[in-house]
Write an enzyme that holds these catalytic residues in place. Structure first.
Site, PDB file in Angstrom:
ATOM      1  N   GLY A   8       0.834  -1.202   0.000  1.00 18.31           N
ATOM      2  CA  GLY A   8       0.000   0.000   0.000  1.00 18.31           C
ATOM      3  C   GLY A   8       0.866   1.248   0.000  1.00 18.31           C
ATOM      4  N   GLY A  11      -0.475   4.809  -0.811  1.00 22.50           N
ATOM      5  CA  GLY A  11      -1.583   5.346  -0.013  1.00 22.50           C
ATOM      6  C   GLY A  11      -1.163   6.538   0.828  1.00 22.50           C
ATOM      7  N   TYR A 142     -15.139  -0.735   9.764  1.00 26.93           N
ATOM      8  CA  TYR A 142     -13.708  -0.375   9.832  1.00 26.93           C
ATOM      9  C   TYR A 142     -13.162  -0.700  11.223  1.00 26.93           C
ATOM     10  CZ  TYR A 142      -9.675   2.866   9.997  1.00 26.93           C
ATOM     11  OH  TYR A 142      -8.440   3.434  10.148  1.00 26.93           O
ATOM     12  N   ILE A 172      -4.894  11.416  10.559  1.00 31.48           N
ATOM     13  CA  ILE A 172      -3.557  11.841  10.122  1.00 31.48           C
ATOM     14  C   ILE A 172      -3.672  12.976   9.111  1.00 31.48           C
ATOM     15  CG2 ILE A 172      -1.423  11.104   9.013  1.00 31.48           C
ATOM     16  CD1 ILE A 172      -1.909   8.344  10.168  1.00 31.48           C
TER      17      ILE A 172
END
Ligand code: SER
Length: 316
Positions: A8, A11, A142, A172
């Site tokens: 990833g 990302g 999630y 973030i």
């Protein structure tokens, strides 16, 4: 010598973590991988790059063996808001990739970094100074995948001795890659709108406090926990880590110090508001500070100053 695979890599976290890892460990020792072949130039050409679907265990084994990987950062995730729209996909991707890696690590003995999240908490969790160990009954798929992932990391560590390590990230904030489909995304979008339009319509209510972190600190947390002496670890699932907690008003006031004409207004998205209400106002991250010397550098003022200066240069 570390040989690192980032899954990833294109990302939100991966695109900055990979660059930093390559600086520390050497370009050829950090293998970037992503499901997308079209990724930023430095990711693809700044060191080894592989296109891989995180659910393709055969391809992952090939890469790990080919490059003699000893550490994997598994950053693949469907975030909270998208997860609510596509729960099956969130379950498959968030847990499928982790389970593949945990199973492969039994044989291939690599360490695994897994990001958990404030999303692992739910309505019945204490909201203030949220403890490391507390009630975890998340209200989103999630969060369910994050809790399950944490428990799997504990289980594989205890049963098979796998070197699992992780953190519970807050929202973030970064000026490089935008997040996609999260509940905390407003705290990134607000900066783009403040600079380009001098106003922002926030999808969460004033007074919605959430933990947040600036990307340089998020990247450091990931590197630091993987470098730490694990003798001192009291937790293998994921450590609470935080740097700041604010609501949209506080952030807007910080932005006004740099852009005095900036205005915030509110159009609440009920789905996102409900998710945000179920998450902590602020976490207690003292275990991370004690066990592996976690320290943040950026508070809300330092983060805002850096975001605005960097984005102004790029956008204007
Ligand atoms: N930033 C994530 C989200 O909003 C939480 O970890 O979904």
């Amino acid at each position: 010598m570390k040989r690192i695979l980032v899954i990833g890599a294109a990302g939100q976290i991966g695109s900055e973590l990979t660059v930093k890892l390559r600086k520390i460990y050497g370009d050829n020792n950090v293998i970037a991988s992503d499901i997308r072949a079209q990724v930023p130039y430095d990711l693809k050409h700044g060191g080894p790059f592989e296109v891989v679907d995180c659910l393709d265990a055969h391809k992952i084994v090939d890469i790990i063996v080919k490059y003699n990987v000893d550490t994997v950062y598994n950053l693949v995730a469907i975030l909270s808001a998208v997860g609510e729209a596509k729960p099956d996909m969130a379950w498959d991707i968030n847990l499928g990739s982790l389970l593949n890696l945990l199973d492969l690590a039994k044989e291939l003995k690599f360490a695994i970094f897994t990001p958990s999240s404030i999303g692992a908490f739910g309505n019945s969790t204490p909201k203030d100074n949220t403890p490391q160990e507390t009630i975890m009954r998340p209200n989103t798929i999630y969060g369910v995948t994050k809790v399950a992932g944490e428990l799997l990391c504990d289980y594989y560590h205890k049963k098979y001795g796998i070197d699992t390590r992780g953190v519970r990230y807050p929202g973030i904030i970064s000026n490089v890659t935008k997040p996609g489909g999260g509940t905390t995304d407003y705290a990134v979008e607000i900066f783009y709108k403040a600079i380009q339009e001098k106003k922002f319509t926030c999808n969460l209510k004033a007074g919605t406090f959430l933990d947040m972190m600036y990307m340089p600190d998020a990247v450091n947390a990931a590197i630091k926990i993987m470098e730490a002496d694990s003798e001192k670890f009291r937790h293998r699932n994921a450590y609470n880590v935080s740097a700041m907690s604010f609501d949209p008003e506080m952030l807007a006031n910080e932005i006004k110090k740099w852009i005095p004409e900036f205005k915030i207004e509110y159009k609440v998205n009920d789905v996102l508001q409900k998710i945000a209400n179920s998450w902590p106002n602020n976490m207690d991250d003292s275990y991370a500070r004690e066990d592996w010397n976690w320290q943040h550098k950026f508070d809300i003022s330092a983060m805002t100053e850096d975001m605005i200066k960097t984005l102004k240069k790029r956008l204007n």
